[in-house]
Design an enzyme around this catalytic site. Structure first.
Site, PDB file in Angstrom:
ATOM      1  N   HIS A 197      12.133 -21.787  30.529  1.00  0.00           N
ATOM      2  CA  HIS A 197      13.086 -22.820  30.140  1.00  0.00           C
ATOM      3  C   HIS A 197      12.610 -23.414  28.814  1.00  0.00           C
ATOM      4  O   HIS A 197      11.408 -23.617  28.612  1.00  0.00           O
ATOM      5  CB  HIS A 197      13.185 -23.908  31.206  1.00  0.00           C
ATOM      6  CG  HIS A 197      14.162 -24.994  30.858  1.00  0.00           C
ATOM      7  ND1 HIS A 197      15.444 -24.717  30.398  1.00  0.00           N
ATOM      8  CD2 HIS A 197      14.061 -26.348  30.869  1.00  0.00           C
ATOM      9  CE1 HIS A 197      16.074 -25.855  30.156  1.00  0.00           C
ATOM     10  NE2 HIS A 197      15.257 -26.855  30.436  1.00  0.00           N
ATOM     11  N   TYR A 215      18.010 -16.311  34.282  1.00  0.00           N
ATOM     12  CA  TYR A 215      16.736 -16.893  33.840  1.00  0.00           C
ATOM     13  C   TYR A 215      16.557 -18.314  34.357  1.00  0.00           C
ATOM     14  O   TYR A 215      15.467 -18.870  34.351  1.00  0.00           O
ATOM     15  CB  TYR A 215      16.631 -16.853  32.310  1.00  0.00           C
ATOM     16  CG  TYR A 215      17.295 -18.000  31.602  1.00  0.00           C
ATOM     17  CD1 TYR A 215      16.577 -19.116  31.206  1.00  0.00           C
ATOM     18  CD2 TYR A 215      18.665 -17.975  31.338  1.00  0.00           C
ATOM     19  CE1 TYR A 215      17.193 -20.165  30.561  1.00  0.00           C
ATOM     20  CE2 TYR A 215      19.286 -19.021  30.704  1.00  0.00           C
ATOM     21  CZ  TYR A 215      18.540 -20.110  30.313  1.00  0.00           C
ATOM     22  OH  TYR A 215      19.157 -21.163  29.677  1.00  0.00           O
ATOM     23  N   ASP A 241       3.954 -28.504  42.906  1.00  0.00           N
ATOM     24  CA  ASP A 241       3.502 -27.436  43.790  1.00  0.00           C
ATOM     25  C   ASP A 241       4.716 -26.780  44.430  1.00  0.00           C
ATOM     26  O   ASP A 241       5.740 -27.433  44.681  1.00  0.00           O
ATOM     27  CB  ASP A 241       2.596 -27.996  44.888  1.00  0.00           C
ATOM     28  CG  ASP A 241       1.218 -28.378  44.355  1.00  0.00           C
ATOM     29  OD1 ASP A 241       0.927 -28.045  43.195  1.00  0.00           O
ATOM     30  OD2 ASP A 241       0.448 -29.015  45.112  1.00  0.00           O
ATOM     31  N   GLU A 260      -5.465 -26.238  35.661  1.00  0.00           N
ATOM     32  CA  GLU A 260      -5.019 -25.976  37.026  1.00  0.00           C
ATOM     33  C   GLU A 260      -6.201 -25.971  37.996  1.00  0.00           C
ATOM     34  O   GLU A 260      -7.226 -25.321  37.752  1.00  0.00           O
ATOM     35  CB  GLU A 260      -4.300 -24.627  37.100  1.00  0.00           C
ATOM     36  CG  GLU A 260      -2.933 -24.618  36.455  1.00  0.00           C
ATOM     37  CD  GLU A 260      -1.861 -25.241  37.351  1.00  0.00           C
ATOM     38  OE1 GLU A 260      -2.222 -25.950  38.306  1.00  0.00           O
ATOM     39  OE2 GLU A 260      -0.673 -25.024  37.069  1.00  0.00           O
ATOM     40  N   CYS A 275      19.656 -22.492  27.340  1.00  0.00           N
ATOM     41  CA  CYS A 275      18.593 -23.447  27.013  1.00  0.00           C
ATOM     42  C   CYS A 275      18.001 -23.274  25.620  1.00  0.00           C
ATOM     43  O   CYS A 275      17.748 -24.256  24.921  1.00  0.00           O
ATOM     44  CB  CYS A 275      17.504 -23.416  28.076  1.00  0.00           C
ATOM     45  SG  CYS A 275      16.510 -21.897  28.110  1.00  0.00           S
ATOM     46  N   TRP A 293      26.400 -19.965  32.094  1.00  0.00           N
ATOM     47  CA  TRP A 293      25.433 -19.074  32.715  1.00  0.00           C
ATOM     48  C   TRP A 293      26.115 -18.021  33.579  1.00  0.00           C
ATOM     49  O   TRP A 293      25.494 -17.396  34.416  1.00  0.00           O
ATOM     50  CB  TRP A 293      24.439 -19.880  33.556  1.00  0.00           C
ATOM     51  CG  TRP A 293      23.486 -20.677  32.731  1.00  0.00           C
ATOM     52  CD1 TRP A 293      22.223 -20.324  32.353  1.00  0.00           C
ATOM     53  CD2 TRP A 293      23.695 -21.974  32.164  1.00  0.00           C
ATOM     54  NE1 TRP A 293      21.642 -21.310  31.592  1.00  0.00           N
ATOM     55  CE2 TRP A 293      22.521 -22.344  31.457  1.00  0.00           C
ATOM     56  CE3 TRP A 293      24.762 -22.879  32.181  1.00  0.00           C
ATOM     57  CZ2 TRP A 293      22.388 -23.554  30.788  1.00  0.00           C
ATOM     58  CZ3 TRP A 293      24.629 -24.089  31.509  1.00  0.00           C
ATOM     59  CH2 TRP A 293      23.450 -24.408  30.817  1.00  0.00           C
ATOM     60  N   ASN A 317       4.433 -29.105  36.706  1.00  0.00           N
ATOM     61  CA  ASN A 317       3.230 -29.261  37.538  1.00  0.00           C
ATOM     62  C   ASN A 317       3.519 -29.522  39.010  1.00  0.00           C
ATOM     63  O   ASN A 317       2.657 -30.001  39.733  1.00  0.00           O
ATOM     64  CB  ASN A 317       2.357 -30.399  36.998  1.00  0.00           C
ATOM     65  CG  ASN A 317       0.900 -30.226  37.380  1.00  0.00           C
ATOM     66  OD1 ASN A 317       0.486 -29.148  37.797  1.00  0.00           O
ATOM     67  ND2 ASN A 317       0.121 -31.287  37.253  1.00  0.00           N
ATOM     68  N   GLU A 327      -6.259 -32.677  37.677  1.00  0.00           N
ATOM     69  CA  GLU A 327      -4.903 -32.147  37.877  1.00  0.00           C
ATOM     70  C   GLU A 327      -4.394 -32.473  39.276  1.00  0.00           C
ATOM     71  O   GLU A 327      -3.240 -32.861  39.470  1.00  0.00           O
ATOM     72  CB  GLU A 327      -4.909 -30.634  37.646  1.00  0.00           C
ATOM     73  CG  GLU A 327      -3.525 -29.992  37.646  1.00  0.00           C
ATOM     74  CD  GLU A 327      -3.182 -29.380  39.003  1.00  0.00           C
ATOM     75  OE1 GLU A 327      -1.992 -29.128  39.254  1.00  0.00           O
ATOM     76  OE2 GLU A 327      -4.124 -29.180  39.807  1.00  0.00           O
ATOM     77  N   ASP A 363      15.140 -32.940  26.604  1.00  0.00           N
ATOM     78  CA  ASP A 363      15.813 -31.713  27.027  1.00  0.00           C
ATOM     79  C   ASP A 363      17.329 -31.909  26.939  1.00  0.00           C
ATOM     80  O   ASP A 363      17.883 -32.794  27.580  1.00  0.00           O
ATOM     81  CB  ASP A 363      15.404 -31.388  28.467  1.00  0.00           C
ATOM     82  CG  ASP A 363      15.804 -29.971  28.880  1.00  0.00           C
ATOM     83  OD1 ASP A 363      16.589 -29.335  28.154  1.00  0.00           O
ATOM     84  OD2 ASP A 363      15.318 -29.516  29.939  1.00  0.00           O
TER      85      ASP A 363
END
Length: 772
Positions: A418, A604, A483, A530, A359, A323, A481, A535, A441
């Site tokens: 990503h 990114y 916050d 959302e 990625c 990167w 998800n 949620e 991943d």
């Protein structure tokens, strides 16, 4: 003596020369036919002996001696009739029926793979033919098959399989049955269980008779490759939709999404899982991983190992992540558009990691390997993707007392996009309801059990906040998800929570649609809508298992909001970037604040490089008023500052004077780059030369240095580079490619541009190739 018979037997040489004919028997017979003559006196006999010439024996007609020799051949022996069990049963030849157009490859959906090995899927029967030296007698002969995989095959581990011959096949067993017999030839139908070890097998046939004599073994000159089987209901990777199987197992091209949530870009990627040498490369990766072959029966194990092996961070895997922006000793990540060259290089070099990947490259190669092995897989892009470094399950931003960011504490980041993968499988290791799509991943971000890998994590577990279910569910939950929580340092050094963004991460989670090149939004698979009660419950449930379970106890004031909007597709490379800042007063009282703005160049991955513009904007709002502030970043300020992906982050912060409410917002945006325009020329027919014109216009008022085009099309032409050199400001380059299509059907010609000053420039042309 009259009638005397003397028999002489010839000396036999059979012991010295095995196989020589038996000796001829010789009979010597002497016949005496005269009258009996008076016996000769002893004196005369002595005289005749001393002087034979003077004393000759007188002949007489009555005294006749005849010597007769007769030669007679022995009688021909009767033919020996052997019993059927006296000739040892051996295999003369073996045909695995491995032709791409044959029954096995067609029924097992492996006819697209290159090569003539027998490539089959577990849990399904396959056919093979044997030719013996004599007919096979079921009541007298014994036969079984041996299949072995790995360096130390063991029956107890399922890596040495003994396949008996049975009268009727039963499901979920290794068994073989004779389905046809003609003379010395038999056709076998062989069944495998849906839990068989996946990998490369050697095959041999062992024959003997019921008498217990030494067995004869015939080894096949060809290997057998066993794959997972999404068509088999008993296999844990079973996918009950033919169109989805065509997309997620058999489609060798796809789309990978990038950019920002407001400027979603797409690029075509050649997965090429059926291409020459790719299956061998995928099996090589499994072998190099040092995973025991017995572990290759479980797709959870296989996916977890592949996640680790696609990156080279700690195990000399396929791709080196980079990167830094400096790719001088390798290939820029944005220049790749195919997994084929990457996997071929890795295999051909006996496992030397390939430089470089980011990625989307890690994801593209992972899709190739999983589809090649038979596991349904897809590349998935998450916009505003959080990277939680402390398992708090929140994305934390720290400010000092003057509302300046504290850089050394801000280790959490939000990538503007990503890319990872989903793969499909049952999860018998988890509570019911957690099967289906699993996130995996291969980009090296955080270690999992000491190795850079991630997943498989159940999407259902992520959606419901059940982050205690394996593997690596907390990390993926935070990506989609968490916050975004803002903290300010107090005078005593502690921190107070001053603001929380509940909709900051996990937007427009995207993958290629089934059966088309459209983008499919799959955000609903990762989280509830959302702001909905479901949620919020999932977020609170997850946070209770994180390192900051008390986050959600602080009250928040929310009567002023700030939002950044973008017109159309957003700013373009080479022009001024324009955004709109919208500030709303939701109360019935006036409000005043000063917005601090800072725009910084950003990788990114969410890592900021440097700030290129700062300013302060006083804002006064009447009750229920909405104001729009036009914000401009001139081209001259960013032209020499950009890095990969041409991404920028605008950070806004402020405090409402009347209520002390903190305002905070971070918006990422990119400067859109032009596409490569590809125009097919001529008819697309197998074996007939055609061409394609590739056109590119430099959007910058400056010269692009060292421009290289990379062009590839599965079934059209092999991947190669075209060195263009320097391209002047606003100049147009036209390149004509000539090639001969080799495979019929819908094909894609993909091209990308590699250049230090401009990245993510690519294009694709759809070409339908006809048979001759």
């Amino acid at each position: 003596m009259p009638g005397e018979r003397l028999t002489v037997r010839g000396t036999s040489e059979i012991g010295r020369f095995p196989g020589a004919a038996p000796p001829t028997r010789v009979e010597l017979t002497i016949h005496h036919q005269a009258e009996k003559k008076p016996e000769e006196s002893g004196c005369r006999r002595w005289l005749r002996k001393m002087c034979p010439c003077c004393c000759k024996r007188q002949n007489s007609t009555s005294y006749d001696v005849t010597d007769k020799v007769e030669f007679t051949k022995p009688p021909t022996p009767a033919p020996v009739i052997m019993e059927k069990d006296e000739i040892k049963l051996t295999v003369c030849s073996m045909d695995l029926l491995s032709s791409k157009t044959g029954q096995n490859r067609q029924e097992h959906h492996t006819d697209l793979y290159h090569g003539d090995e027998l490539i089959i899927r577990r849990g399904q029967t396959f056919q093979m033919e044997l030719e013996f030296n004599r007919p096979f007698y079921a009541d007298n002969d014994k036969l079984h098959l041996d299949m072995k995989t790995g360096s130390l095959p063991m029956v107890s581990k399922g890596t040495h399989v003994i396949i008996p011959l049975v009268d009727e096949l039963e499901d979920e067993r290794w068994e073989a049955k004779i389905v046809e017999q003609n003379g010395n030839k038999v056709k076998l139908s062989v069944n495998s269980p849906s839990t068989a070890v996946v990998g490369l097998y050697g095959l041999s046939v062992v024959t003997s008779t019921l008498k217990g004599e030494a067995a004869a073994t015939h080894n096949s000159s060809k290997n057998i490759v066993m794959l997972f089987n999404p068509w088999c209901e008993e296999d844990t990777v079973f996918l009950d939709d033919e169109e989805e199987r065509k997309e997620y197992v058999l489609n060798d091209t796809g789309r990978i999404y990038y950019g920002t949530e407001k400027q979603i870009g797409a690029r075509t990627w050649n997965f090429g899982q059926f291409h020459e040498n790719i299956l061998e490369a995928c099996l090589f990766i499994l072998e190099k991983s040092d995973m025991p072959p017995s572990g290759q029966a479980d797709p959870v194990n296989v996916v977890r190992v592949i996640s680790a092996m696609i990156n080279a961070q700690d195990d000399f895997g396929v791709l080196v992540g980079n990167w830094s922006g400096d790719y001088a000793d390798g290939i820029s990540p944005s220049a790749w558009s195919s997994s084929v060259e990457i996997l071929r290089k890795y295999h051909a070099s006996n496992g030397t990691p390939v430089s470089y990947g980011q990625c989307w490259v890690f994801s593209g190669v992972t899709t190739t390997v999983l589809r090649c092995l038979g596991i349904p897989a897809r590349s998935v892009t998450n916009f505003q993707s959080a990277h939680d470094t402390d398992v708090s399950l929140t994305t934390d931003v720290y400010f000092d007392a003057d509302m300046e960011p504290i850089d050394y504490l801000n280790s959490d980041s939000v990538w503007n996009f990503h890319v990872w993968n989903d793969c499909w499988m049952a999860r018998p290791d988890l509570p019911p309801g957690n099967g289906g799509w699993q996130a995996v991943d291969s980009t090296p971000q955080e270690t999992s059990q000491g190795t850079f890998r991630c997943g498989p994590a159940s999407l259902n577990a992520i959606r419901s906040g059940q982050v205690y279910l394996k593997h690596d569910t907390p990390f993926v939950f935070a990506e989609v998800n968490s916050d975004k929580v803002y903290w300010q340092r107090n005078l005593d050094g502690t921190f107070s929570q001053i603001h929380s963004e509940k909709k900051a991460v996990g937007h427009f989670i995207s993958t290629k649609a089934v059966g088309s090149d459209e983008r499919a939004d799959i955000t609903h698979l990762y989280k509830h809508e959302e702001g909905s009660e479901e949620e919020r419950i999932a977020v609170v449930t997850a946070s209770r298992h994180g390192s900051k379970p008390e986050v959600y106890s602080a009250p928040m004031a929310e009567d002023v909001s700030v939002e950044v909007k973008m017109d159309g597709e957003g700013p373009r490379m080479g022009a001024d970037a324009q955004l709109s800042i919208v500030v709303k007063n939701l109360s019935s009282e006036p409000r005043r604040t000063t917005l601090h703005s800072q725009v910084a160049v950003m990788y990114y991955t969410g890592v900021l490089r440097n700030a290129i513009k700062k300013e302060q904007m006083p804002v006064e709002l009447l009750p229920n008023e909405e104001k729009t502030i036009e914000w401009v970043l001139p081209y001259q300020q960013y032209q020499n500052q950009l890095v990969d992906q041409a991404a920028l982050m605008l950070t806004l912060s402020g405090r409402v004077s009347e209520t002390q409410q903190v305002l905070a917002n971070q918006t990422t945006f990119r400067l859109r780059t032009p596409d490569l325009n590809i125009t097919p020329l001529g008819d697309a027919i197998v074996g007939k030369e055609m061409a394609a014109k590739i056109t590119f216009t430099n959007p910058l008022p400056r010269t692009l240095k060292g421009v290289v085009f990379r062009v590839e099309g599965l079934g059209l032409q092999k991947g190669h580079e075209v060195v263009v050199g320097d391209v002047g400001g606003h100049s147009t380059v036209t390149l004509t490619e000539h090639f001969i299509p080799s495979q019929p059907g819908p094909r894609k010609l993909v091209a990308s541009l590699d250049c230090k000053q401009l990245t993510q420039v690519h294009g694709v042309a759809d070409i339908v190739v006809l048979e001759q």
